[in-house]
Write a protein that holds these residues in place. Structure first.
Motif, PDB file in Angstrom:
ATOM      1  N   ARG A  64       5.354   8.373  -0.462  1.00 56.77           N
ATOM      2  CA  ARG A  64       5.321   9.613  -1.242  1.00 56.77           C
ATOM      3  C   ARG A  64       4.151   9.622  -2.208  1.00 56.77           C
ATOM      4  N   ASP A  65       3.799   8.407  -2.706  1.00 59.69           N
ATOM      5  CA  ASP A  65       2.791   8.316  -3.748  1.00 59.69           C
ATOM      6  C   ASP A  65       1.427   8.828  -3.318  1.00 59.69           C
ATOM      7  N   GLY A  66       1.176   8.855  -2.008  1.00 61.62           N
ATOM      8  CA  GLY A  66      -0.105   9.358  -1.532  1.00 61.62           C
ATOM      9  C   GLY A  66      -0.139  10.869  -1.398  1.00 61.62           C
ATOM     10  N   GLY A  67       0.970  11.530  -1.741  1.00 60.72           N
ATOM     11  CA  GLY A  67       1.040  12.981  -1.601  1.00 60.72           C
ATOM     12  C   GLY A  67       1.811  13.369  -0.345  1.00 60.72           C
ATOM     13  N   ASP A  94       0.860  -1.179   0.000  1.00 61.45           N
ATOM     14  CA  ASP A  94       0.000   0.000   0.000  1.00 61.45           C
ATOM     15  C   ASP A  94       0.900   1.233   0.000  1.00 61.45           C
ATOM     16  N   TRP A  95       1.075   1.809  -1.191  1.00 57.77           N
ATOM     17  CA  TRP A  95       1.967   2.958  -1.317  1.00 57.77           C
ATOM     18  C   TRP A  95       1.294   4.280  -0.966  1.00 57.77           C
ATOM     19  N   SER A  96       0.023   4.218  -0.565  1.00 55.98           N
ATOM     20  CA  SER A  96      -0.645   5.488  -0.247  1.00 55.98           C
ATOM     21  C   SER A  96      -0.061   6.136   1.008  1.00 55.98           C
TER      22      SER A  96
END
Lengths: 222, 304
Positions: free
Chosen positions: A208-211, A203-205
């Motif tokens: 960084r990928d989630g902002g 779960d990359w959220s």
């Protein structure tokens, strides 16, 4: 800790063109330990700039301050008077400190004197290696305390690719294969059984990928 | 010799273009796409084939574009930077061009947190402006991003999007100019409900003479229900005057009113100097496009 290295002097000197009153702000925490932006480096940079200034007949008025940290407001407050007297600030902190300086002293141009590289450790004086991506949801309990996100060039989660050889990564014979390290560690601990489990897509959220991320703890907010 | 797309020929001939959209399914159903394409054939100059719109997994834009092409509808491939790095972008587009696709819309892509895989990584290796620039350079200099030469480059008719209602206005306009300077040959706008703001934006476009450097294709959304219109109003960057919501509320037939509003907007857009075409978005109501095009007086479509 955060590892950084100083930007090339030729770049730094170029940015200062047209300015006279320069404040060099070192940082007393991470960049001191990795010898990129501590008091010593700040003073050295000041000397180099003075020499370059004399050579170019553009004498700079340089002030050097090295607060304990540039990522805590109280330490920035301590140097506010010095910042105020300058035209431009050359921050030797990591990217967080540089930005916090720029935010706190919004009427001043704040320039970065270092490149922030990674979260790492001191192997020995002069050698630092990357250990963490700050990916936001740790998996080290699955891998014997060695991070596959960071230590594997492809951030693979279910073992090495076919490219490693003699324990070294295919992209660079100087780089350990992260999965070889993980295997060795789990074997040593008698926990090779952990490798049988298929690790699900991450779960990359939380990464960084989630902002841009933020942590709020109501229990400690004053 | 570049094989120009029909859309490019129409625009270069100074004719008003009509484009629409085909939304691929979240399945491997080729016939689903083929049916949509057949429904549009003869009524439009090209159809955008969306690329995992709103970050929801659907059939690939390139694959669906080939299916549309087989049915005689010229596609506009869409490509997002969200899902691919510079290797995949170049590879996919060389393949797309080899398969006969000729129009390309370069997009950043909605952040994956909006879609059905919010846990996924994004890529954003390069941005849409960098993508446009790379593709223009590929055309002009026959080189890929890494600098290596290619015997047969992909020579797309390059498009980008613009939102006349997004803020900060100044920065959005700079971004528009960057897209055009990078090589965007056509610009499809966000859906227009706020005609006053769109007219002001077009004034700026004409002042900067951007309409002479690129073709501005105005977006028109066809809503079939009050609910869909209200949802449209909530979309970040959309500007929907309350008047339209009120009309939709009062209407006995929501579909008829949605149809009517779309026609009124198109009628007004056609008169604006510098607008080169209309881009019809009929999300969830693609079957209505032929009637819109006919009623708006756009038939027959030019043969070139």
């Amino acid at each position: 800790m955060i590892i950084a290295e100083q930007k090339p002097f030729e770049e730094i000197i170029k940015w200062l063109d047209g300015y006279k009153k320069v404040l060099i702000a070192g940082c007393g925490t991470c960049v001191t330990v990795c010898m990129a932006g501590g008091e010593t480096e700040a003073l050295n940079l000041a000397s180099l700039l003075e020499l370059a200034g004399k050579k170019n007949n553009s004498n700079l008025e340089i002030t050097v301050v090295t607060p304990k940290r540039q990522c805590d407001r109280e330490f920035l407050d301590e140097i506010a008077a010095a910042v105020d007297k300058s035209e431009v600030v050359l921050s030797m902190a990591c990217g967080a400190g540089i930005q916090f300086m720029a935010e706190r002293f919004s009427s001043k141009l704040v320039l970065p004197a270092v490149n922030t590289k990674f979260i790492g450790v001191t192997r020995e004086i002069g050698i630092w290696t990357e250990m963490c991506q700050g990916c936001g949801e740790c998996v080290l309990e699955k891998t014997g305390g060695i991070c596959p996100v960071t230590r594997c060039s492809k951030s693979l989660f279910n073992g090495p690719c076919g490219g490693s050889s003699e324990g070294k990564c295919e992209i660079n014979s100087d780089t350990d294969c992260g999965w070889q390290l993980i295997y060795n560690k789990l074997k040593e601990l008698g926990r090779l059984d952990k490798l049988n489990e298929i690790i699900e897509p991450k779960d990359w959220s939380n990464s960084r990928d989630g902002g841009p991320r933020k942590i709020v703890r109501e229990d400690v907010i004053i | 010799m570049v094989e120009k797309s029909k859309l490019q020929k129409i625009l270069e001939a100074g004719k008003f273009s009509v484009t629409a959209e085909i939304g691929p399914p979240a399945s491997a159903d080729a016939d689903f796409v083929a049916k949509k394409a057949r429904n549009l054939k003869g009524f439009i100059d090209a159809a955008n084939v969306t690329d995992n719109q709103t970050a929801i997994v659907r059939m690939s834009s390139i694959a669906a574009s080939c299916l549309a092409l087989q049915e005689g509808v010229e596609p506009v491939v869409q490509m997002t930077c969200r899902d691919r790095n510079r290797l995949a972008i170049q590879s996919d587009l060389l393949g797309a061009y080899a398969l006969g696709l000729r129009n390309l819309l370069c997009l950043s892509g909605d952040h994956q947190s909006f879609g059905n895989h919010p846990q996924s990584k994004n890529v954003y290796d390069i941005d849409s402006i960098q993508m446009i620039q790379a593709l223009k350079k590929m055309k002009d200099e026959k080189v890929l991003i890494a600098g290596n030469s290619t015997k047969k480059p992909a020579e797309f008719f390059l498009g980008a999007t613009a939102n006349p209602f997004a803020d900060p206005e100044e920065l959005q306009f700079i971004r528009l100019q960057k897209k055009i300077n990078a090589g965007a040959q056509f610009i499809q706008t966000q859906a227009i409900y706020d005609m006053e703001r769109f007219k002001k934006w077009m004034e700026r476009v004409r002042e900067a003479e951007l309409h002479k450097k690129t073709y501005i294709l105005a977006g028109v959304l066809v809503n079939k229900s009050l609910k869909s219109l209200e949802m449209t109003k909530k979309v970040a960057g959309m500007s929907v005057p309350d008047l339209f919501v009120e009309r939709m509320e009062a209407a006995s037939s929501k579909e008829a009113e949605g149809f009517k509003i779309a026609l009124e907007l198109i009628s007004e857009i056609k008169k604006i100097d510098g607008v080169s075409g209309i881009h019809i978005m009929a999300v969830g109501w693609e079957s209505i496009v032929p009637a819109i095009v006919e009623k708006a007086g756009f038939l027959p479509r030019p043969l070139l």
